[in-house]
Design a protein around this motif. Structure first.
Motif, mmCIF file in Angstrom:
data_model
loop_
_atom_site.group_PDB
_atom_site.id
_atom_site.type_symbol
_atom_site.label_atom_id
_atom_site.label_comp_id
_atom_site.label_asym_id
_atom_site.label_seq_id
_atom_site.Cartn_x
_atom_site.Cartn_y
_atom_site.Cartn_z
ATOM 1 N N SER A 38 26.865 77.866 65.757
ATOM 2 C CA SER A 38 27.900 78.734 66.243
ATOM 3 C C SER A 38 28.658 78.042 68.086
ATOM 4 C CB SER A 38 29.527 78.255 65.759
ATOM 5 O OG SER A 38 29.258 79.794 65.784
ATOM 6 N N ARG A 39 29.608 77.650 68.392
ATOM 7 C CA ARG A 39 30.299 78.300 70.373
ATOM 8 C C ARG A 39 31.152 78.984 69.792
ATOM 9 N NH1 ARG A 39 33.286 72.216 71.345
ATOM 10 N NH2 ARG A 39 31.812 70.893 70.762
ATOM 11 N N TYR A 40 31.847 79.318 69.142
ATOM 12 C CA TYR A 40 32.056 81.124 68.402
ATOM 13 C C TYR A 40 30.922 81.953 68.557
ATOM 14 C CZ TYR A 40 34.736 84.704 66.508
ATOM 15 O OH TYR A 40 34.951 86.029 66.555
ATOM 16 N N THR A 93 33.966 74.854 75.317
ATOM 17 C CA THR A 93 33.984 73.535 75.145
ATOM 18 C C THR A 93 34.091 72.483 76.337
ATOM 19 O OG1 THR A 93 34.858 74.682 72.984
ATOM 20 C CG2 THR A 93 35.954 72.655 74.321
ATOM 21 N N ARG A 94 34.440 73.157 76.951
ATOM 22 C CA ARG A 94 35.020 72.456 78.762
ATOM 23 C C ARG A 94 33.401 72.050 79.053
ATOM 24 N NH1 ARG A 94 39.247 76.092 80.667
ATOM 25 N NH2 ARG A 94 41.963 74.672 79.351
ATOM 26 N N TYR A 95 32.615 72.803 79.000
ATOM 27 C CA TYR A 95 31.248 72.207 79.619
ATOM 28 C C TYR A 95 30.969 71.631 78.588
ATOM 29 C CZ TYR A 95 31.594 77.630 81.845
ATOM 30 O OH TYR A 95 32.080 78.641 81.683
ATOM 31 N N ILE A 96 30.834 71.175 77.443
ATOM 32 C CA ILE A 96 30.728 70.884 77.018
ATOM 33 C C ILE A 96 30.909 69.145 76.731
ATOM 34 C CG2 ILE A 96 29.922 69.714 73.809
ATOM 35 C CD1 ILE A 96 29.506 72.702 73.521
ATOM 36 N N LYS A 97 31.942 69.291 77.237
ATOM 37 C CA LYS A 97 33.021 68.459 77.353
ATOM 38 C C LYS A 97 33.061 67.746 78.571
ATOM 39 C CE LYS A 97 36.640 68.449 73.934
ATOM 40 N NZ LYS A 97 38.117 69.573 73.220
ATOM 41 N N GLY A 98 31.891 68.512 79.376
ATOM 42 C CA GLY A 98 32.065 67.921 80.873
ATOM 43 C C GLY A 98 33.542 67.929 81.996
ATOM 44 N N VAL A 99 34.044 68.944 81.016
ATOM 45 C CA VAL A 99 35.169 69.051 82.039
ATOM 46 C C VAL A 99 34.748 69.635 82.732
ATOM 47 C CG1 VAL A 99 37.709 70.082 81.780
ATOM 48 C CG2 VAL A 99 37.195 68.461 79.892
ATOM 49 N N LYS A 100 33.734 70.947 82.946
ATOM 50 C CA LYS A 100 33.869 71.874 83.810
ATOM 51 C C LYS A 100 32.121 71.963 84.041
ATOM 52 C CE LYS A 100 35.307 76.809 84.953
ATOM 53 N NZ LYS A 100 35.887 78.076 83.877
ATOM 54 N N SER A 101 32.185 72.660 84.474
ATOM 55 C CA SER A 101 30.585 72.807 85.037
ATOM 56 C C SER A 101 30.323 74.929 85.967
ATOM 57 C CB SER A 101 30.007 72.138 86.438
ATOM 58 O OG SER A 101 30.394 72.487 87.379
ATOM 59 N N PRO A 102 29.264 75.153 84.366
ATOM 60 C CA PRO A 102 29.439 76.670 84.952
ATOM 61 C C PRO A 102 28.709 77.071 86.244
ATOM 62 C CG PRO A 102 27.891 75.496 83.080
ATOM 63 C CD PRO A 102 28.230 74.217 83.783
ATOM 64 N N ALA A 103 28.880 78.508 86.375
ATOM 65 C CA ALA A 103 28.254 78.878 88.176
ATOM 66 C C ALA A 103 26.539 79.420 86.945
ATOM 67 C CB ALA A 103 28.782 79.972 88.368
ATOM 68 N N ILE A 104 26.231 79.297 88.143
ATOM 69 C CA ILE A 104 24.058 80.057 87.986
ATOM 70 C C ILE A 104 24.949 81.524 87.022
ATOM 71 C CG2 ILE A 104 24.165 81.127 89.867
ATOM 72 C CD1 ILE A 104 21.647 78.835 88.259
#
Length: 132
Positions: free
Chosen positions: A42-44, A58-69
């Motif tokens: 799960s995401r949790y 959740t934001r990465y999955i939705k494409g709202v935010k991109s993670p740093a390396i």
């Protein structure tokens, strides 16, 4: 609200992902979702294992935010995989900012082993300095 609180609030607010073309960024959210399903996480649970906040995942999955390396590396730890394994299915994606010939060179180069890439690069550097 005093001046420091206002400044802190502005710093803590997240900015949306840049509005530039990036097939890798478009790949990350669906890949996280795919790996969660594949590994029955799960995401949790991924958040617990990786140390990355659930809201960020959740934001990465939705494409709202991109993670740093560094965050991607933490997610990979949560998935028990390397960063290379995370991106193994990306393959070559043409860059619309480049010409067709430039994209073709990159595509050819991406299929070569490291030694052949270095040889091709050395040859390209030789050609760029050669005078007709």
């Amino acid at each position: 609200m005093n001046e420091n609180e206002t400044a802190n609030q502005a710093i803590c607010q997240e900015e949306p992902a840049p509005a530039t073309y990036s097939p890798v960024i478009d790949y990350i959210g669906p890949r996280i979702q795919e790996l969660c399903a594949k590994k029955h996480l799960s995401r949790y649970r991924l958040a617990q294992r990786s140390g990355v906040p659930l809201i960020s995942i959740t934001r990465y999955i939705k494409g709202v935010k991109s993670p740093a390396i560094t965050t991607l590396e933490k997610l990979c730890i949560g998935f028990n995989m390397t960063l290379s394994e995370f991106f193994e299915d990306v393959g070559f994606q043409p860059d619309p900012a480049l010409t067709t010939s430039q994209n073709r060179l990159l595509e050819i180069m991406s299929g070569l082993c490291e030694e052949d890439q270095q040889n091709l690069l050395a040859y390209a550097e030789y050609l760029s300095t050669r005078r007709d």
